[in-house]
Design a protein around this motif. Structure first.
Motif, short mmCIF file in Angstrom:
data_model
loop_
_atom_site.label_atom_id
_atom_site.label_comp_id
_atom_site.label_asym_id
_atom_site.label_seq_id
_atom_site.Cartn_x
_atom_site.Cartn_y
_atom_site.Cartn_z
N VAL A 303 1.10 -1.05 -0.22
CA VAL A 303 -0.08 0.26 0.06
C VAL A 303 0.49 1.35 0.10
N ALA A 304 1.71 1.06 0.98
CA ALA A 304 2.96 2.57 1.31
C ALA A 304 3.39 2.59 -0.33
N GLU A 305 4.24 1.82 -1.01
CA GLU A 305 4.56 1.79 -2.34
C GLU A 305 3.54 2.10 -3.23
N GLU A 306 2.44 2.10 -2.88
CA GLU A 306 2.03 2.67 -3.71
C GLU A 306 1.42 3.52 -4.45
N LEU A 307 1.17 4.17 -2.96
CA LEU A 307 0.77 6.08 -2.60
C LEU A 307 1.97 6.89 -2.58
#
Length: 397
Positions: A303-307
């Protein structure tokens, strides 16, 4: 002296993405620190090192909310159906607050004190009695000065509103998250109406958690957002779904699946599924994005990598993770090196490896909710006669 951290509302008002943590109850059950059934969080006091480590892994993965491990830490739940713990509710809640704060201080994270639905409500206790149970937890959160409060995992909007009213009295920011899907709460109140009631009760952040897969939860929050805007109200939105695929669930969610809770592993979402979830949630206007049961730190890292473009940075844990499998460039086998690309993982349809398994299940649909005699709770352990009646009944469903 370290500069003061921005609060949850300050971050959301500025349009920042806030990433929640994952599913402590399921993760710690698998690690041997939580008992399936009662799902109570005495591990915060019994095994603080396990809870602390999981907080740290979520922080490293990119979460900037450390939610206290106080799920089902109300006194009535801790002593429900013969459950015996060696610590009081206050001791468990205090230990959980201390652990969350310790780890939050290791990064730019906030501490959220969480309360959830109570056996007292399911047993048709009065509003005054239910609020008194919730307030006992709240007293600890105020003593420990958590940064904000979350009322989560509520199946009935009536009880969720009661919880928000109790939390709102503290003056701290309040988030309210229901475990519902697009069909609404267990009495048929729509997501839109649930959200309107929660905002009017004083919640500044509303959304859903648990019971359904990410895309289903995002859809439910979209409906909440539409309802709030149509009513001329304002709120921020949050989503913390399951890490399991649940296309075959009914209104009750994954609890009705015959695989719950010990056979859910074939349904687990991949890290690449989490990229799609994070983008879908953000595009829907949801800026508080996390996870619930089944979410492990690598899911939150995805999630953190996508955002990361929206947040302006990658999580620390990405130091050990090549973007879209880029680390596979260093693999010894050439066919694995050939998988070091986004289009491979983004389009993969994972096999289960279980040739005799169906793709869907038939949920147990007993139609039991608050007000039904079968949901009346008790301090005494479930008797053999009570179990026999349930075993016999299950054969007819």
């Amino acid at each position: 002296m370290a500069p003061a951290k921005k609060g949850i509302l300050e971050r959301l008002d500025a349009g920042e993405v806030v990433i929640g943590d994952g599913g402590f109850v399921f993760a710690l059950e698998k690690r041997g620190y939580v008992k399936a059934g009662p799902w109570t969080p005495e591990a915060a006091a019994e095994h603080p090192e396990a809870v602390r480590q999981l907080h740290r892994e979520f922080l490293r993965a990119g979460a900037n909310v450390m939610q206290t491990f106080t799920f089902y830490a109300s006194d009535d739940k801790l002593e429900n159906r013969g459950n015996k713990v060696t610590y009081t509710g206050a001791q468990i809640n205090e230990a959980a607050c201390d652990l969350a704060r310790e780890v939050a201080n290791e990064g730019d994270a906030l501490v959220a004190g969480g309360v959830c639905q109570t056996p007292s409500y399911l047993s048709c206790k009065s509003e005054t009695e239910v609020k008194a149970i919730l307030k006992k937890q709240l007293d600890v959160f105020m003593k420990k000065n958590v940064d904000f409060l979350i009322a989560e995992y509520f199946e009935h909007v009536e009880e969720a509103v009661w919880a928000v009213e109790v939390l709102k009295a503290t003056g701290k920011p309040v988030a309210a998250s229901m475990c519902i899907g697009p069909e609404g709460d267990m009495h048929g109140v729509s997501p839109a109406e649930c959200a309107v009631r929660l905002v009017k009760a004083g919640a500044q952040i509303v959304g859903v958690n648990c019971h359904f897969d990410p895309m289903t939860c995002v859809q439910a929050v979209k409906m909440m957002k539409e309802g709030v805007e149509k009513a001329g109200l304002k709120a921020h939105y949050m989503v913390q779904p399951l890490a399991y695929h649940t296309p075959d669930c009914n209104c009750q969610g994954f609890i009705d699946l015959p695989e719950f809770p010990f056979g859910l592993e074939p349904r687990i979402l991949s890290r690449w599924d989490m990229h799609k979830y994070a983008r879908e949630a953000f595009n829907a206007g949801i800026h508080f994005i996390g996870g619930c049961c089944g979410f492990e730190p690598y899911h939150i890292r995805a999630v953190a990598e996508e955002l990361a473009p929206e947040r302006g940075f990658l999580p620390v844990a990405s130091e050990k993770h090549g973007n879209w499998g880029a680390g596979l460039e260093m693999h010894t086998k050439p066919w694995v090196r050939a998988r070091a690309r986004r289009d491979y993982w983004e389009n993969l349809k994972p096999a289960s490896g279980r040739p005799l398994c169906s793709s869907m299940s038939a949920p147990d649909s007993w139609g039991v909710t608050k007000g039904h005699n079968d949901l009346m709770q008790q301090k005494e352990a479930t008797t053999q006669d009570q179990l026999t009646q349930l075993f016999d009944r299950s054969k007819s469903h």
